[in-house]
Design an enzyme around this catalytic site. Sequence first.
Site, PDB file in Angstrom:
ATOM      1  N   ASP A  43     -54.680 -41.198 -51.114  1.00 22.40           N
ATOM      2  CA  ASP A  43     -55.740 -42.299 -51.173  1.00 22.40           C
ATOM      3  C   ASP A  43     -56.307 -42.581 -52.660  1.00 22.40           C
ATOM      4  OD1 ASP A  43     -56.871 -39.948 -50.929  1.00 22.40           O
ATOM      5  OD2 ASP A  43     -57.955 -40.313 -49.122  1.00 22.40           O
ATOM      6  N   SER A  47     -56.096 -51.861  -3.025  1.00 22.36           N
ATOM      7  CA  SER A  47     -55.812 -50.709  -4.155  1.00 22.36           C
ATOM      8  C   SER A  47     -56.092 -51.342  -5.586  1.00 22.36           C
ATOM      9  CB  SER A  47     -54.288 -50.461  -4.266  1.00 22.36           C
ATOM     10  OG  SER A  47     -54.021 -49.647  -2.930  1.00 22.36           O
ATOM     11  N   ASP A  60     -47.385 -33.568 -58.270  1.00 18.42           N
ATOM     12  CA  ASP A  60     -48.355 -33.687 -57.289  1.00 18.42           C
ATOM     13  C   ASP A  60     -50.091 -33.386 -58.025  1.00 18.42           C
ATOM     14  OD1 ASP A  60     -49.555 -33.255 -54.414  1.00 18.42           O
ATOM     15  OD2 ASP A  60     -50.339 -31.284 -55.408  1.00 18.42           O
ATOM     16  N   PRO A  61     -50.758 -34.349 -57.705  1.00 22.76           N
ATOM     17  CA  PRO A  61     -52.106 -34.164 -58.483  1.00 22.76           C
ATOM     18  C   PRO A  61     -52.879 -33.056 -58.159  1.00 22.76           C
ATOM     19  CG  PRO A  61     -52.155 -35.760 -56.527  1.00 22.76           C
ATOM     20  CD  PRO A  61     -50.799 -35.406 -56.659  1.00 22.76           C
ATOM     21  N   GLY A  88     -53.949 -23.767 -43.946  1.00 23.93           N
ATOM     22  CA  GLY A  88     -53.609 -25.143 -44.301  1.00 23.93           C
ATOM     23  C   GLY A  88     -52.130 -25.496 -44.118  1.00 23.93           C
ATOM     24  N   HIS A 142     -62.447 -57.505  -9.040  1.00 21.75           N
ATOM     25  CA  HIS A 142     -61.183 -58.092  -8.968  1.00 21.75           C
ATOM     26  C   HIS A 142     -61.010 -58.919 -10.044  1.00 21.75           C
ATOM     27  CE1 HIS A 142     -62.644 -56.911  -4.771  1.00 21.75           C
ATOM     28  NE2 HIS A 142     -61.500 -56.414  -4.668  1.00 21.75           N
ATOM     29  N   THR A 152     -47.382 -29.027 -53.128  1.00 23.26           N
ATOM     30  CA  THR A 152     -48.988 -28.957 -53.030  1.00 23.26           C
ATOM     31  C   THR A 152     -49.547 -28.293 -54.247  1.00 23.26           C
ATOM     32  OG1 THR A 152     -49.293 -27.255 -51.719  1.00 23.26           O
ATOM     33  CG2 THR A 152     -48.718 -29.184 -50.387  1.00 23.26           C
TER      34      THR A 152
END
Length: 570
Positions: free
Chosen positions: A400, A56, A555-556, A485, A220, A493
């Site tokens: 980021d 096996s 929020d950008p 989205g 093996h 957002t």
Amino acid sequence: VPKKLVTTVSGCADDALTGLVACNPGLRLLQGHRVVLRNDLAAIRGRVAVLSGGGSGHEPAHAGYVGKGMLTGVVAGAVFASPSVGSVLTAIRAVTQAGAAGVLLIVKNYTGDRLNFGMALERARAEGTDVRMVVVGDDCAFTKPGKAGRRGICGTVLIHKVAGALAEAGASLDEIEKKVMAATKVMGTLGLSLSPCSIPGSKPSFQLAADEMELGLGIHGEAGVRRMKVLPADKAVETMLKHMTDPSSASHLSLAPGSSVVLVVNNLGGLSCLELGIVAGAAVRCLENRGVSIARALVGSFMTALEMAGVSLTLMLVDEELVRLIDAKTTAMAWPNLLAGPATTRREEIPAPVEGPKKPQDEAGTGPGVVRVQRVLERVCSTLLDMQDRLNELDRGAGDGDCGNTHARAAQAIREWMRARPPPSAPGQLLSALADVVLEHMGGSSGVLYGLFLTAAARSLCGRSDFPAWADAMDAGIEAMQRYGGAAPGDRTMLDSLFAAAQALHSLRNPSANLLQVLAAAVQSAEAAAEATRHMEAAAGRASYVHSSRLEQPDPGAVAVAAVLGAVLE
């Protein structure tokens, strides 16, 4: 000791077979033995039974090849250990009692397998059964194989197929033995590994440095012929084929230009399917470059070595009859259900559809409307370019750090687009054209979100330019952004600013609305909403993966949207 997902180390071979049989209505276990048989044994009456097996740990081999048109049954040992003589003999008796017209044993060339299957064969013959044994040794690793001969590896699967197809077609034991022996002589396999493997409960059988690969190792974890630095896939495949076909090696396969082969690209267990596809493409290309035609190619996990990250290549020289036997139908679960045909890298591509002609623009791009559009767009572009650093700074806390760059890319693209030709002044066409520009040049998810907004808004403005149409367009754009989205107002957002402005623009539906007041209110609402995102918990977008206590800034995306609306509605 490496982690394994087993129930018990001692029971893992039995548990794997039990699981396979549980999920396959075409298979049955033989009581008291680690033997799997076809569930329709009555169908083999008068035909030759084909049995195989071994240790096996090579799943789906061997039990995955039990089925009509392939193996009648298999005998499994513990992990990497030969099955017992008693189990092999019991399997032979079971198929004989079902009325088989002789039994062929297909055995991989390992001492333990030869001894145990050979002993069972002698005892079955003493009982009067016509049993033959074919030993497969397809390994091309060693240039001077020792007394033990060449190891039996993945090529054995092709032998299972050839023997099973012949038996299903009603061939005699003599004919099957002769044809199968001939097939074993025109076949070669070579393995290449990036990692060792480990039997459940044990340490790995060997170690490979982070930058090493090993050529010619067994299934093996036995040593190969040489270690080398990790090569790119195409170079690794070239090295493998060169070694397999080297005339100075006693275990080479003669591969002249014009030969026709069946190729098996076999995952040794732990290679990703992505890498396997790359190796398969490289193998086909390399063989084509040598003038070899690939009658059939099989890509997948056929005979593995537990979790070894590696690949083996098998080549079998074929004529029309062998190809027919490889193509013959089988119900064995591990045999690929492929459309029969050759492998080639030169397949003609389907031509990409041509875009239909664009609708002609309503005007040549002159007049006061166009000048106004250009002025507004130029204001939007300068606003975004001036804010680039601020938006990047806001984005560093949660994303980021490239939100400013993304918006600046859009601004540059819109400027270049306007320089190339005057923008359309009809609102629907203008927004639709802007959607194309941002989708092509902006990048990031914001590029797609703006594209969705503008495309949906443009549809609402088709043939309309009254004030209520602009309110409808705003709502349609927001609805499209939400649908794809996944964000809602309050999720911190860009949607927060847009939604606030849209609520204010609903007043445009009132015939007595004061346009300038409504637009000013929309800009104020958008700016206030952008500022309010400072205190919100992010529930969508990349910021939602960051702990809210670290998001002290607005929020950008919301800030950018508020600034764009400010520039448009100024």
